[in-house]
Design a protein around this motif. Sequence first.
Motif, PDB file in Angstrom:
ATOM      1  N   SER A 330      57.525  43.225  14.187  1.00 62.96           N
ATOM      2  CA  SER A 330      58.194  41.927  14.041  1.00 62.96           C
ATOM      3  C   SER A 330      59.522  41.899  14.797  1.00 62.96           C
ATOM      4  N   VAL A 331      60.240  43.026  14.780  1.00 59.51           N
ATOM      5  CA  VAL A 331      61.479  43.130  15.558  1.00 59.51           C
ATOM      6  C   VAL A 331      61.172  42.970  17.046  1.00 59.51           C
ATOM      7  N   LYS A 332      60.078  43.568  17.485  1.00 58.05           N
ATOM      8  CA  LYS A 332      59.688  43.430  18.889  1.00 58.05           C
ATOM      9  C   LYS A 332      59.328  41.983  19.221  1.00 58.05           C
ATOM     10  N   VAL A 333      58.695  41.299  18.281  1.00 61.57           N
ATOM     11  CA  VAL A 333      58.379  39.880  18.491  1.00 61.57           C
ATOM     12  C   VAL A 333      59.664  39.077  18.623  1.00 61.57           C
ATOM     13  N   TYR A 334      60.610  39.333  17.720  1.00 59.45           N
ATOM     14  CA  TYR A 334      61.857  38.565  17.707  1.00 59.45           C
ATOM     15  C   TYR A 334      62.647  38.742  19.000  1.00 59.45           C
ATOM     16  N   PHE A 335      62.736  39.985  19.468  1.00 56.98           N
ATOM     17  CA  PHE A 335      63.519  40.256  20.672  1.00 56.98           C
ATOM     18  C   PHE A 335      62.674  40.197  21.953  1.00 56.98           C
ATOM     19  N   ARG A 336      61.399  39.835  21.785  1.00 57.77           N
ATOM     20  CA  ARG A 336      60.486  39.677  22.918  1.00 57.77           C
ATOM     21  C   ARG A 336      60.376  40.967  23.724  1.00 57.77           C
ATOM     22  N   LEU A 337      60.068  42.028  23.001  1.00 53.42           N
ATOM     23  CA  LEU A 337      59.849  43.334  23.622  1.00 53.42           C
ATOM     24  C   LEU A 337      58.356  43.554  23.839  1.00 53.42           C
ATOM     25  N   PRO A 338      57.970  44.468  24.757  1.00 55.44           N
ATOM     26  CA  PRO A 338      56.559  44.836  24.899  1.00 55.44           C
ATOM     27  C   PRO A 338      56.018  45.348  23.582  1.00 55.44           C
ATOM     28  N   ARG A 339      54.776  44.975  23.262  1.00 52.57           N
ATOM     29  CA  ARG A 339      54.222  45.245  21.940  1.00 52.57           C
ATOM     30  C   ARG A 339      52.850  45.884  22.002  1.00 52.57           C
ATOM     31  N   PRO A 340      52.284  46.300  20.844  1.00 54.44           N
ATOM     32  CA  PRO A 340      50.997  46.993  20.833  1.00 54.44           C
ATOM     33  C   PRO A 340      49.895  46.221  21.543  1.00 54.44           C
ATOM     34  N   ALA A 341      49.180  46.920  22.410  1.00 56.76           N
ATOM     35  CA  ALA A 341      48.052  46.344  23.125  1.00 56.76           C
ATOM     36  C   ALA A 341      47.141  47.473  23.584  1.00 56.76           C
ATOM     37  N   PRO A 342      45.826  47.224  23.644  1.00 53.85           N
ATOM     38  CA  PRO A 342      44.923  48.266  24.142  1.00 53.85           C
ATOM     39  C   PRO A 342      45.278  48.639  25.571  1.00 53.85           C
ATOM     40  N   PRO A 343      45.382  49.930  25.886  1.00 58.07           N
ATOM     41  CA  PRO A 343      45.718  50.343  27.250  1.00 58.07           C
ATOM     42  C   PRO A 343      44.579  50.035  28.219  1.00 58.07           C
ATOM     43  N   GLU A 344      44.919  49.787  29.449  1.00 60.07           N
ATOM     44  CA  GLU A 344      43.926  49.473  30.465  1.00 60.07           C
ATOM     45  C   GLU A 344      43.785  50.634  31.441  1.00 60.07           C
ATOM     46  N   MET A 345      42.560  50.870  31.888  1.00 52.42           N
ATOM     47  CA  MET A 345      42.312  51.931  32.852  1.00 52.42           C
ATOM     48  C   MET A 345      42.929  51.554  34.197  1.00 52.42           C
ATOM     49  N   PRO A 346      43.682  52.471  34.812  1.00 56.32           N
ATOM     50  CA  PRO A 346      44.276  52.182  36.119  1.00 56.32           C
ATOM     51  C   PRO A 346      43.211  51.884  37.172  1.00 56.32           C
ATOM     52  N   GLU A 347      43.552  51.028  38.122  1.00 52.86           N
ATOM     53  CA  GLU A 347      42.615  50.658  39.181  1.00 52.86           C
ATOM     54  C   GLU A 347      42.191  51.875  39.993  1.00 52.86           C
ATOM     55  N   SER A 348      43.120  52.785  40.248  1.00 52.13           N
ATOM     56  CA  SER A 348      42.798  53.967  41.043  1.00 52.13           C
ATOM     57  C   SER A 348      41.727  54.810  40.357  1.00 52.13           C
ATOM     58  N   LEU A 349      41.782  54.880  39.023  1.00 50.98           N
ATOM     59  CA  LEU A 349      40.797  55.643  38.266  1.00 50.98           C
ATOM     60  C   LEU A 349      39.446  54.934  38.270  1.00 50.98           C
ATOM     61  N   LYS A 350      39.461  53.622  38.199  1.00 54.65           N
ATOM     62  CA  LYS A 350      38.204  52.849  38.255  1.00 54.65           C
ATOM     63  C   LYS A 350      37.496  53.099  39.574  1.00 54.65           C
ATOM     64  N   LYS A 351      38.264  53.172  40.658  1.00 53.81           N
ATOM     65  CA  LYS A 351      37.674  53.411  41.973  1.00 53.81           C
ATOM     66  C   LYS A 351      37.049  54.801  42.038  1.00 53.81           C
ATOM     67  N   LYS A 352      37.724  55.803  41.469  1.00 53.57           N
ATOM     68  CA  LYS A 352      37.191  57.170  41.491  1.00 53.57           C
ATOM     69  C   LYS A 352      35.915  57.290  40.689  1.00 53.57           C
ATOM     70  N   LEU A 353      35.802  56.479  39.647  1.00 52.77           N
ATOM     71  CA  LEU A 353      34.629  56.548  38.791  1.00 52.77           C
ATOM     72  C   LEU A 353      33.547  55.572  39.226  1.00 52.77           C
ATOM     73  N   GLY A 354      33.828  54.825  40.298  1.00 53.40           N
ATOM     74  CA  GLY A 354      32.850  53.880  40.804  1.00 53.40           C
ATOM     75  C   GLY A 354      32.651  52.669  39.922  1.00 53.40           C
ATOM     76  N   LEU A 355      33.711  52.288  39.202  1.00 51.28           N
ATOM     77  CA  LEU A 355      33.624  51.137  38.292  1.00 51.28           C
ATOM     78  C   LEU A 355      34.039  49.838  38.955  1.00 51.28           C
ATOM     79  N   THR A 356      34.477  49.917  40.210  1.00 46.41           N
ATOM     80  CA  THR A 356      34.829  48.711  40.949  1.00 46.41           C
ATOM     81  C   THR A 356      33.956  48.619  42.185  1.00 46.41           C
ATOM     82  N   GLU A 357      33.799  47.398  42.660  1.00 47.18           N
ATOM     83  CA  GLU A 357      32.957  47.177  43.837  1.00 47.18           C
ATOM     84  C   GLU A 357      33.686  47.602  45.110  1.00 47.18           C
TER      85      GLU A 357
END
Length: 357
Positions: A330-357
């Motif tokens: 709630s403090v993060k909401v009030y002060f507009r700080l970055p907040r909990p979110a599912p992490p995303e796989m980096p694009e460079s890693l997606k390319k190595k794993l063949g997950l991007t076209e």
Amino acid sequence: MYPTALTQLARGNPFSSPLFNIQKVEEPKQSLHGQRTRTLAAAATSEEGEEVAFGSQKYFLLCGFGGILSCGTTHTAVVPLDLIKCRLQVDPEKFKSIGNGFRLTVREDGVRGLAKGWAPTFIGYSMQGLCKFGFYEVFKVFYSDLLGEENTYLWRTSLYLAASASAEFFADIALAPMEAVKVRIQTKPGYANTLRECVPKMYAEEGVWAFYKGVVPLWMRQIPYTMMKFSCFERTVELLYKHAVPKPRSECTKSEQLVVTFIAGYIAGVFCAIVSHPADSVVSVLNKESGSTATQVLKKLGPKGVWKGLVARIIMIGTLTALQWFIYDSVKVYFRLPRPAPPEMPESLKKKLGLTE
């Protein structure tokens, strides 16, 4: 470059292991000024309209402030339950259950007796919250910069564990003096009733050592507790958004996101209570008795004795942890700080794993 020694240690972590291996990773990207771009597979990601930059000094200070509010207020609010829990641990023959403990305490000390130790609790846990949450964010960024973007994503659970353990090491040093005073007031009837009365009395009897003799048992209790608290929370948030929440986080309202935070916090709190309870029993007895050592107390309690008061602790810690994460978020909401979110796989890693076209 090849994975660092820290990465190799992370791969031995039993909590998490990816389904694939990367033999070689690239250096983190360089910024225009020749510094590493700060990457983090943390539960804090940038959102549109945020005014405080992630990783800035102001960001860390506000996170510390959120820790003060979340830990100081919640621990003070559950002082009556904490008092009964401590008495169950140090005098199980007299205080046989939670209900029995409340009845005896009210009969002997009145209703006001349930609030014994509130002042050292508020001061001690406010200081602990400042270091716990503030340093957690600092170490999370620091270790992420060491690992690099791809390894940060792959070994994010290990990163949460390392950052939380590092933060709690310093948080317990800040907490130890007031924790010793609190336990002495709560578990030694007639010794002292207030902070101002207890501190000089303890100092006169044992010197400065009286306030820090419990720091090692505190590390034993709090470091596993905090590692579970942060890593379990972060991964539970990730799993809830992936499997339980019917829509993406970006489409959830702030209130809905805070509900997810509360649920994840409570789940984490239950595990926290279990892993840290034996050491908590040792701390309670140690701070009650003058001249005892952690080893002596552990032998005295025995395998069964260290689990006394577990139910009370699960109820207390589950509620505490959920409320702490809710207040912190709630403090993060009030002060507009970055907040909990599912992490995303980096694009460079997606390319190595063949997950991007």
